[in-house]
Design an enzyme around this catalytic site. Structure first.
Site, PDB file in Angstrom:
ATOM      1  N   SER A  95       0.820  -1.205   0.000  1.00  0.00           N
ATOM      2  CA  SER A  95       0.000   0.000   0.000  1.00  0.00           C
ATOM      3  C   SER A  95       0.855   1.257   0.000  1.00  0.00           C
ATOM      4  CB  SER A  95      -1.056   0.034   1.095  1.00  0.00           C
ATOM      5  OG  SER A  95      -2.041   0.977   0.715  1.00  0.00           O
ATOM      6  N   HIS A 100       3.060  14.876   5.615  1.00  0.00           N
ATOM      7  CA  HIS A 100       2.927  16.297   5.291  1.00  0.00           C
ATOM      8  C   HIS A 100       3.347  17.043   6.548  1.00  0.00           C
ATOM      9  CE1 HIS A 100       0.690  15.052   1.756  1.00  0.00           C
ATOM     10  NE2 HIS A 100       0.028  14.236   2.560  1.00  0.00           N
ATOM     11  N   CYS A 115      -1.185  -3.738   4.010  1.00  0.00           N
ATOM     12  CA  CYS A 115      -1.953  -4.975   4.002  1.00  0.00           C
ATOM     13  C   CYS A 115      -0.972  -6.142   3.959  1.00  0.00           C
ATOM     14  CB  CYS A 115      -2.916  -5.004   2.815  1.00  0.00           C
ATOM     15  SG  CYS A 115      -2.104  -4.895   1.216  1.00  0.00           S
TER      16      CYS A 115
END
Length: 154
Positions: A95, A100, A115
């Site tokens: 994934s 940020h 996952c």
């Protein structure tokens, strides 16, 4: 800032506190191969440092990916003006991770979704070691079939 009573279940981390994470070692109830559901950490780091250190963030991401047992496909970071915030993502076979940062506010938002047999909880330590936040808020979400959140049919 949270009061001492609100932090009673948190553990000390440097000069700050880390809220408790789920203690289950289960990775979910997917199809038996570990594919689903995925585990998603949404992390807010307050009063954090090194928020404009793009090389340090990149190194922490590499360490985090390795610690979780994930597979890096591609990584890209962007710095907004010298001394400004950093935004970046790592695409993983399992994934993604993203960050940020807002150095002027001492805040960073980190997103880790994995996952398969990867556990995103194992990826946190290297990132926390770099940024040394005083307060961390963490949301741990199990995603995928049977996760039991809310299902809407199209």
């Amino acid at each position: 800032m949270a009061g001492e009573a609100e932090l009673s279940t948190h553990r000390r981390f440097g000069d700050g506190y880390v809220p408790p994470l789920p203690t289950s070692t289960s990775l979910g109830t997917g199809n038996g191969s570990g594919e689903l559901p995925g585990r998603h950490l949404l992390i807010g780091m307050h009063d954090a440092g090194a928020l404009d250190d793009v090389r340090g963030i990149e190194a922490a991401f590499l360490s985090a990916i390795n610690a979780a047992g994930a597979t890096l496909l591609h990584m890209h970071f962007h710095v907004f003006t010298p001394g400004g915030g950093v935004t970046g993502t790592a695409s993983l076979a399992e994934s993604h991770m993203s960050i940020h940062t807002w150095p002027e506010a001492g805040f960073a938002a980190l997103d880790i979704f994995m996952c398969g047999l990867c556990d995103p909880r194992r990826s946190m330590q290297s990132i926390l070691n770099l940024h040394r936040p005083r307060i961390i808020d963490i949301r741990y979400v199990v995603r995928g079939a049977g996760a039991g959140v809310l299902a809407l049919e199209a």
